[in-house]
Design a protein around this motif. Structure first.
Motif, mmCIF file in Angstrom:
data_model
loop_
_atom_site.group_PDB
_atom_site.id
_atom_site.type_symbol
_atom_site.label_atom_id
_atom_site.label_comp_id
_atom_site.label_asym_id
_atom_site.label_seq_id
_atom_site.Cartn_x
_atom_site.Cartn_y
_atom_site.Cartn_z
ATOM 1 N N ILE A 190 34.966 41.899 31.917
ATOM 2 C CA ILE A 190 34.076 41.139 32.795
ATOM 3 C C ILE A 190 34.422 39.651 32.760
ATOM 4 O O ILE A 190 34.456 38.969 33.786
ATOM 5 N N ALA A 191 34.704 39.147 31.560
ATOM 6 C CA ALA A 191 35.041 37.719 31.409
ATOM 7 C C ALA A 191 36.344 37.379 32.122
ATOM 8 O O ALA A 191 36.556 36.227 32.520
ATOM 9 N N ARG A 192 37.215 38.356 32.279
ATOM 10 C CA ARG A 192 38.524 38.119 32.894
ATOM 11 C C ARG A 192 38.512 38.329 34.402
ATOM 12 O O ARG A 192 39.501 38.001 35.073
ATOM 13 N N LEU A 193 37.412 38.848 34.954
ATOM 14 C CA LEU A 193 37.354 39.132 36.390
ATOM 15 C C LEU A 193 37.582 37.896 37.270
ATOM 16 O O LEU A 193 38.331 37.980 38.255
ATOM 17 N N PRO A 194 36.970 36.738 36.992
ATOM 18 C CA PRO A 194 37.221 35.564 37.842
ATOM 19 C C PRO A 194 38.701 35.204 37.932
ATOM 20 O O PRO A 194 39.214 34.883 39.010
ATOM 21 N N TYR A 195 39.395 35.259 36.786
ATOM 22 C CA TYR A 195 40.836 34.954 36.765
ATOM 23 C C TYR A 195 41.612 35.980 37.595
ATOM 24 O O TYR A 195 42.522 35.625 38.356
ATOM 25 N N THR A 196 41.224 37.255 37.462
ATOM 26 C CA THR A 196 41.910 38.318 38.209
ATOM 27 C C THR A 196 41.706 38.159 39.698
ATOM 28 O O THR A 196 42.657 38.274 40.489
ATOM 29 N N PHE A 197 40.466 37.885 40.110
ATOM 30 C CA PHE A 197 40.183 37.718 41.538
ATOM 31 C C PHE A 197 40.878 36.477 42.100
ATOM 32 O O PHE A 197 41.369 36.491 43.234
ATOM 33 N N THR A 198 40.944 35.418 41.299
ATOM 34 C CA THR A 198 41.627 34.200 41.745
ATOM 35 C C THR A 198 43.111 34.457 41.960
ATOM 36 O O THR A 198 43.691 34.036 42.970
ATOM 37 N N ASN A 199 43.740 35.153 41.025
ATOM 38 C CA ASN A 199 45.156 35.495 41.179
ATOM 39 C C ASN A 199 45.391 36.385 42.382
ATOM 40 O O ASN A 199 46.378 36.219 43.118
ATOM 41 N N PHE A 200 44.483 37.343 42.603
ATOM 42 C CA PHE A 200 44.608 38.249 43.742
ATOM 43 C C PHE A 200 44.470 37.479 45.054
ATOM 44 O O PHE A 200 45.230 37.704 46.007
ATOM 45 N N TYR A 201 43.520 36.549 45.095
ATOM 46 C CA TYR A 201 43.331 35.735 46.289
ATOM 47 C C TYR A 201 44.548 34.848 46.564
ATOM 48 O O TYR A 201 45.013 34.768 47.708
ATOM 49 N N ASN A 202 45.064 34.234 45.515
ATOM 50 C CA ASN A 202 46.245 33.380 45.680
ATOM 51 C C ASN A 202 47.450 34.186 46.147
ATOM 52 O O ASN A 202 48.279 33.689 46.933
ATOM 53 N N MET A 203 47.559 35.410 45.644
ATOM 54 C CA MET A 203 48.674 36.271 46.061
ATOM 55 C C MET A 203 48.563 36.609 47.548
ATOM 56 O O MET A 203 49.567 36.618 48.277
ATOM 57 N N ILE A 204 47.335 36.870 48.027
ATOM 58 C CA ILE A 204 47.134 37.182 49.440
ATOM 59 C C ILE A 204 47.458 35.977 50.300
ATOM 60 O O ILE A 204 48.143 36.095 51.334
ATOM 61 N N ILE A 205 46.999 34.823 49.876
ATOM 62 C CA ILE A 205 47.274 33.580 50.633
ATOM 63 C C ILE A 205 48.769 33.297 50.696
ATOM 64 O O ILE A 205 49.326 32.924 51.727
ATOM 65 N N THR A 206 49.445 33.480 49.544
ATOM 66 C CA THR A 206 50.887 33.231 49.489
ATOM 67 C C THR A 206 51.654 34.161 50.403
ATOM 68 O O THR A 206 52.562 33.755 51.132
ATOM 69 N N ASN A 207 51.282 35.450 50.385
ATOM 70 C CA ASN A 207 51.969 36.424 51.240
ATOM 71 C C ASN A 207 51.673 36.192 52.718
ATOM 72 O O ASN A 207 52.507 36.452 53.592
ATOM 73 N N ALA A 208 50.470 35.687 53.000
ATOM 74 C CA ALA A 208 50.086 35.442 54.393
ATOM 75 C C ALA A 208 50.862 34.279 54.996
ATOM 76 O O ALA A 208 51.116 34.230 56.206
#
Length: 209
Positions: A190-208
């Motif tokens: 649970i404590a690591r979820l914000p970091y995981t979601f941030t990385n996932f969001y950045n990956m989507i933005i980068t690929n877009a």
């Protein structure tokens, strides 16, 4: 479900167990951000991405990548428990002990946990040293006479942290709710979820782009 939680909270004994568990988890999360001396955690930021260490970092709630006191997390305790259970199947006498003398088996598990923590802590220290994550005083080039001493201090901190995590898990087992190891792992994820979601969001933005 909400009604079940409400009923549990209204029960004095269960409410006490819940509050105790939350208090212990708070202490655990504080320990997860206490830095280990002579280590520069910024030097390994992002170094674990895409490796097995990233998975281990998630299970430790980010403590591994921060090289904090609880960097080893519950892994030594889990591994020790699994090894003892397997040995109990292979060796009949140990299997009988597991059934008849729980206290002695717990003691053996604790000793093995510390032993595994020493090995794992030394391995992690080697990773930190290889990646230039040690302060100048702790490196062999800048302090050839005492660098081994700083290494022992760093490994001792990791081992002490793993031992304390083991103690915390056992306190939850005795006075809290549920299995201590499972609750700690859940809290870490649970404590690591914000970091995981941030990385996932950045990956989507980068690929877009």
């Amino acid at each position: 479900m909400l009604q079940t939680l409400k009923n549990a909270w209204n029960t004095k004994d269960i409410r006490g167990k819940i509050l105790f568990t939350l208090f212990i988890l708070l202490i655990y999360r504080l320990g997860s951000v206490i830095p280990v001396p002579f280590v520069n955690a910024n030097a390994i930021a992002g170094a674990f991405d895409g490796t097995i260490l990233q998975y281990m970092d998630t299970l430790s709630g980010g403590a591994l990548s921060q090289a904090s006191l609880f960097a080893l997390g519950v892994q030594p305790y889990i591994n020790a428990s699994i090894i003892i259970q397997l040995l109990a199947v292979v060796f009949p006498k140990l299997g009988e002990m597991a059934k008849d003398d729980k206290e002695k088996m717990n003691f053996i598990t604790r000793i093995l946990t510390v032993a595994l923590a020493i090995v794992t802590g030394w391995g992690y220290y080697a990773i930190l040293s290889t990646n230039g994550a040690l302060t100048n005083a702790a490196t062999k080039s800048d302090n050839p006479g005492l660098y081994w001493f700083y290494g022992i201090v760093i490994v001792a901190c990791f081992v002490a942290g793993a031992s304390l995590v083991m103690w915390i898990a056992e306190r939850i087992n005795e006075h809290g709710i549920g299995n201590g190891i499972s609750i700690i792992l859940f809290a870490n994820i649970i404590a690591r979820l914000p970091y995981t979601f941030t990385n996932f969001y950045n990956m989507i933005i980068t690929n877009a782009t």
